[in-house]
Design an enzyme around this catalytic site. Structure first.
Site, PDB file in Angstrom:
ATOM      1  N   GLN A  95      -2.077  -7.179  -7.023  1.00 34.07           N
ATOM      2  CA  GLN A  95      -2.757  -5.963  -6.563  1.00 34.07           C
ATOM      3  C   GLN A  95      -2.197  -4.726  -7.281  1.00 34.07           C
ATOM      4  O   GLN A  95      -2.933  -3.791  -7.587  1.00 34.07           O
ATOM      5  CB  GLN A  95      -2.596  -5.808  -5.046  1.00 34.07           C
ATOM      6  CG  GLN A  95      -3.656  -4.914  -4.423  1.00 34.07           C
ATOM      7  CD  GLN A  95      -3.542  -4.861  -2.901  1.00 34.07           C
ATOM      8  OE1 GLN A  95      -2.737  -5.568  -2.293  1.00 34.07           O
ATOM      9  NE2 GLN A  95      -4.335  -4.022  -2.280  1.00 34.07           N
ATOM     10  N   GLY A 136       1.790  -0.965   2.743  1.00 35.25           N
ATOM     11  CA  GLY A 136       0.489  -1.022   2.064  1.00 35.25           C
ATOM     12  C   GLY A 136       0.622  -0.601   0.614  1.00 35.25           C
ATOM     13  O   GLY A 136       1.381   0.318   0.298  1.00 35.25           O
ATOM     14  N   GLY A 173     -14.415  -3.611  -3.955  1.00 37.54           N
ATOM     15  CA  GLY A 173     -15.021  -2.435  -3.332  1.00 37.54           C
ATOM     16  C   GLY A 173     -14.404  -1.160  -3.865  1.00 37.54           C
ATOM     17  O   GLY A 173     -15.094  -0.257  -4.304  1.00 37.54           O
ATOM     18  N   ILE A 196       7.116  -6.302   1.493  1.00 36.62           N
ATOM     19  CA  ILE A 196       6.033  -6.880   0.700  1.00 36.62           C
ATOM     20  C   ILE A 196       5.741  -8.265   1.290  1.00 36.62           C
ATOM     21  O   ILE A 196       6.583  -9.153   1.278  1.00 36.62           O
ATOM     22  CB  ILE A 196       6.426  -6.978  -0.792  1.00 36.62           C
ATOM     23  CG1 ILE A 196       6.737  -5.576  -1.342  1.00 36.62           C
ATOM     24  CG2 ILE A 196       5.322  -7.650  -1.603  1.00 36.62           C
ATOM     25  CD1 ILE A 196       5.621  -4.554  -1.222  1.00 36.62           C
ATOM     26  N   GLU A 240      -3.232   1.479  -2.926  1.00 38.27           N
ATOM     27  CA  GLU A 240      -3.543   2.757  -3.553  1.00 38.27           C
ATOM     28  C   GLU A 240      -2.384   3.413  -4.286  1.00 38.27           C
ATOM     29  O   GLU A 240      -2.596   4.094  -5.295  1.00 38.27           O
ATOM     30  CB  GLU A 240      -4.156   3.685  -2.508  1.00 38.27           C
ATOM     31  CG  GLU A 240      -5.561   3.200  -2.201  1.00 38.27           C
ATOM     32  CD  GLU A 240      -6.135   3.711  -0.912  1.00 38.27           C
ATOM     33  OE1 GLU A 240      -7.013   4.575  -0.983  1.00 38.27           O
ATOM     34  OE2 GLU A 240      -5.712   3.258   0.160  1.00 38.27           O
TER      35      GLU A 240
END
Lengths: 746, 210
Positions: free
Chosen positions: A646, A710, A247, A637, A713
């Site tokens: 990722q 996270g 996505g 992590i 990004e």
């Protein structure tokens, strides 16, 4: 208390380890079911008709030829489309849904054909003849945001500060008296997400109830948007999305084709499958907008920043605002008393842009981190040294302490791994054989977000547990990391956990964006597991036959598929024994986990440092990325295997951004010129060199129960600047306009 | 993209294009005759092909299939929509991404660039046919162990390409494998892991062919 991850590291069998994906088997065998692959009876197919102009009015759509094609059921155009309720006040995007005859951008959805096969539907769509009254489109942001205009309009932009910018100290005075300065314009292009799975939806009505098999990063937001457009209660809409083929932000929004598919299904009273072609995705489903950014930096003779200004202008459509928040992290990246930032937009005849992996941070960090490199050369300082001298001990914007900040360690560890000390800073000074060699670096940051999330866990008499949360797995490993969290919390082997997601009938969770799924949903899963265990512990304590009879609840831990005293590892029993003896059908734990007021006490962010090596081919001047090292402080992590992967993904997105990706629009016609994967260049296997990812061991007790920040990004942030800085080091040419293609280096 | 792949793709494209032209010529001729016969104003557009059904027999994953297909149907759409073998993915429908890679008579091809009706008598292997008796193919095992995917959408195509690569001429280095696999795009960019998975299978090349 039962397994709290982070507190008792020894008890974590799965969290923090390199665990194989639990959905791996289904993905390598082709069994994973993506949106267009759900097996539905009596399915018919829809094909979109899109505009072939960028601006104007549709005067006629001749469907006669298309209608005569065998198998064609109905053709919906703005001339016959069902009117959507005017009562509704749709949330989400401003969608163009065949309610008028205006064309506002290239490839706008202007109709759809429904037929009994895909072949007939797509063929018929090609036979519809559209007549337009054309108007000349405006598609060039440069006409509105030239260097001169950007300079002269800064006061105008200044008015927007309260809405989108930051201001502290006295920038003008500080800049005027600065010893060393940078004042430059940087620009980043329109980019297309290009997830491998095209947008696709199957819409099926049963009376007033609608089921949508969709590919979405947000099942609950999709449900809301769809319900509002058809003026039906949210409870009448179900969104199912168990697998999402990528996505990167594009699938966070519900776009017009989803509503149109539901409209078509209602019209033919049959389930309708609509899959966008690759080319149809360049326009109506978002993109990263072009940005033009001006950066001004001033420093004293010791390299301490005295003034920062960062103004961003990005393009958007005429029918919806979109701000690319390029300047947001600039305000807290470096210690600097005088700062001003602004963000503005220019409306053009294009589709509406949307979030794309690190929206704001990705283009913004290209500008800021390029400018910092320029300042380092201006000062004759090593770029790491310049950054270290301006490291903020606390958040320079809010004044709050960092919840944790490993940026200086990232510089150190990354530089060591890369071999930075061997760098001769002089441009064009290093070579690899005949090729010019360039080494560049940049810093990265991304905020730590968390939103309220729910989860439910059901421990079954078989000793297995069903864990459920609405959520989505867009390739980020949600299935896997949630199974790890549940397994460790419940003390079960991961094989005994079944995790379900991607369904709006499951417990409510946030969208998969802002790198927050691990923190948000993970915390809820952990809490739901603890809730279920507490209920079992209560049962055991009250059960005279149990070895745990009358034990203190807080002295009991879950491990090895049972409950045991923490002080006496032999005293306890298996979960299945407690359940069986007490004749429990199942044990259910439900929980909502939400952030508290930690954001009032701490400034919470991930940090990183990226090092890039490029070689410039001596004959062809082709830049080739040959090596990259990224060191990151991103909290706990949860899975080293999926996390490393990722990070590869984000870094590679950065390689694409730096060296090849741009969506090109014909300035006269306003049409996108490279709407396919042959002309829109994105990194293929051979473009990606050895990537080295280092995670700093970071324990952050403040951010969320899991301590996870996270990583989706921060992985792209700073990459383009590191590569651009390496290109400067190799060639002496400062490229301030992405992508860095051969023509710009020559 | 390698020279080898480009050349093969070119061949596929050429065959597909000529087949398309031939089919359409046939259809146009047929519909024109009908139009002339009918003298109906509705047919005066002249370019509405009559829907043509073609019977084709081939083997998919060792099973004989006799299917009636629309002459316009690609092999990929036949697998996905007709035979419900949705493991092969549609990423671009133009032979640019490799997500639809299957093996036809032992060679990897982009199934979106070839019509189903062109495969009379062919042996087709899709991702669903790789595992034998419930045991994964070593390449599938290696992709799981090395995490050679994220979203998983390109994965069947990557694995089919990777299995085909085992019996192709490809150099020993990681960069050779990366080149031989550059016709399969992974937007999640699990590329280093894909290369590692393939190299592992190549080194212990036991039972790794089909």
């Amino acid at each position: 208390m039962a397994g709290k991850i982070g507190e008792s590291e020894q008890s974590a069998k799965y969290v923090g380890k390199a665990v194989n994906r639990v959905d791996g088997h289904s993905k390598v065998t082709g069994a994973a079911t993506y949106a267009a692959e759900h097996k539905i009876d009596d399915l018919v197919y829809a094909a979109l008709i899109q505009s072939t102009i960028a601006k104007g009015t549709i005067t006629k759509m001749d469907t006669s030829e298309a209608e005569r094609l065998p198998g064609v059921k109905v053709i919906i155009t703005p001339f016959n489309a069902p009117r959507l309720s005017s009562k509704s006040t749709p949330s989400g995007r401003s969608l163009l849904l065949l309610q008028d005859k205006q064309v506002q951008h290239d490839r706008q959805n202007i109709g759809l054909v429904i037929a009994d096969t895909w072949e007939s539907a797509s063929h018929a769509a090609s036979l519809v003849k559209v007549s337009y009254k054309q108007t000349e489109p405006q598609v060039e942001i440069e006409k509105h945001a030239t260097y001169e205009k950007l300079k002269s309009t800064t006061s105008e932009i200044g008015k927007q500060i309260s809405a989108a910018g930051h201001k502290r100290g006295d920038f003008s005075q500080a800049f005027a008296s600065g010893a060393h300065k940078v004042d430059q314009i940087y620009s980043t292009p329109m980019e297309s997400h290009n997830p491998m799975e095209p947008f696709a939806v199957i819409a099926s009505w049963e009376g007033e109830h609608l089921t949508l098999y969709d590919t979405t990063q947000a099942v609950f937001a999709t449900r809301k948007t769809v319900a509002e457009h058809f003026d039906i209660p949210e409870s009448h809409v179900r969104i199912i999305s168990p697998f999402v083929g990528g996505g990167f932000g594009s699938k966070l929004s519900t776009w017009s084709h989803v509503i149109l598919a539901a409209m078509a299904a209602r019209k033919v009273n049959l389930p309708v499958k609509l899959v966008l072609s690759r080319a149809q995705m360049y326009g109506p489903v978002g993109f990263r907008p072009k940005t033009i950014q001006r950066i001004l930096l001033a420093a004293d003779k010791n390299g301490k920043l005295t003034a920062i200004r960062h103004d961003n202008i990005n393009e958007t459509s005429h029918f919806e605002d979109y701000v690319e928040a390029s300047t947001h992290t600039t305000s807290r990246m470096y210690a600097c008393p005088n700062l001003i930032t602004s963000q503005n937009q220019v409306a053009l005849d294009i589709g509406t842009p949307t979030w794309m992996r690190a929206p704001g941070e990705a283009p913004g960090s290209f500008a800021l981190e390029s400018a910092m490199d320029e300042l380092a050369y201006e000062l004759g300082l090593d770029p790491i040294e310049l950054r270290v001298r301006n490291y903020p001990e606390k958040d320079p914007e809010s004044g709050l302490p960092w919840s944790s900040n490993s940026l200086r360690e990232c510089y150190k560890v990354g530089a060591e791994k890369f071999g930075w000390h061997k760098r001769n800073p002089e441009p064009k000074s290093m070579r690899a054989g005949k090729d010019l060699l360039g080494w560049g670096m940049a810093a990265a940051t991304y905020p730590t977000y968390r939103m309220a999330a729910n989860a439910q866990v059901t421990i079954l008499p078989s000793g297995e547990a069903l864990v459920q949360a609405g959520s989505q797995d867009i390739g980020t490993g949600t299935y896997t990391i949630m199974s790890q969290v549940a397994a460790d919390t419940l003390g079960l082997p991961i094989e005994k956990i079944k995790f379900e997601l991607g369904d709006s009938t499951l417990p409510r969770t946030p969208l998969s964006g802002g790198s927050m799924t691990a923190a948000s949903v993970g915390s809820a899963v952990q809490l739901a597991c603890q809730t279920a265990l507490n209920s079992l512990i209560k049962t055991a304590i009250a059960d005279q036959v149990s070895p745990l009879y009358q034990a203190k609840a807080e002295s009991i831990v879950a491990r090895d598929e049972g409950l045991y005293l923490s002080s006496d590892s032999k005293k306890g029993e298996r979960l299945t024994d407690i359940i069986k003896r007490n004749k429990l059908k199942q044990v259910v734990g439900k929980a909502e986990s939400k952030p508290g007021n930690e954001d009032e006490k701490y400034s919470m962010h991930s940090y990183g440092a990226i090092f890039a090596e490029v070689k410039i081919d001596s004959d062809l001047v082709r830049p080739k990325l040959t090596r990259m090292v990224g060191a990151y402080g991103a909290g706990k992590i949860l899975n080293l295997k999926t996390a490393r992967n990722q990070m590869f993904g984000g870094m590679t997105f950065g390689i694409g951004m730096a060296l090849m990706e741009h969506t090109l629009i014909d300035p006269k016609l306003g049409r996108i010129m490279n709407a396919d994967l042959a002309e829109y260049h994105l990194p293929v296997n051979l473009d990606v060199p050895n990537l080295d990812v280092i995670f700093i061991d970071e324990h952050d007790p403040h951010i969320n129960p899991l301590g996870a920040k996270g990583i989706g990004e921060i992985s792209i942030t700073g990459v383009a600047a590191a590569i651009a800085n390496a290109v400067y080091h190799a060639t002496g040419k400062r490229i301030r306009d992405l992508p860095i293609t051969i023509d710009k280096i020559m | 993209m390698t020279y080898k792949i480009s050349r093969r793709r070119f061949g596929q494209l050429a065959i597909a294009t000529s087949a398309l032209a031939a089919l359409y010529e046939y259809n146009f001729a047929k519909s024109n005759i009908q139009a002339l016969a009918k003298q109906s104003p509705a047919w005066q557009g002249g370019n509405i092909p009559k829907l043509t059904k073609v019977n084709v027999n081939f083997q998919v994953n060792g099973t004989k299939q006799a299917v009636e297909v629309d002459s316009r149907m690609s092999l990929l759409d036949c697998l996905r929509e007709k035979l419900k073998l949705t493991g092969s993915k549609k990423g671009c429908d133009h032979g640019q991404c490799g997500a639809c890679t299957v093996m036809v008579n032992g060679r990897r091809i982009n199934s979106c660039l070839t019509f189903a009706c062109m495969h009379e008598g062919d042996e087709i292997t899709t991702i669903e046919g790789l595992a034998k008796d419930g045991n994964l193919h070593p390449m599938q095992e290696a992709f799981i162990a090395h995490d050679g995917f994220q979203c998983g959408y390109c994965t069947p195509g990557q694995i089919m390409s990777a299995v085909a690569l085992l019996s192709e001429t490809c150099g020993k280095q990681d960069s050779d494998v990366a080149e031989c696999m550059s016709g399969n795009i992974c937007r999640c960019a699990a590329y280093p892991n894909i290369v590692a998975a393939i190299q592992e299978v190549r080194k212990g090349k036991v039972n790794a062919s089909l």
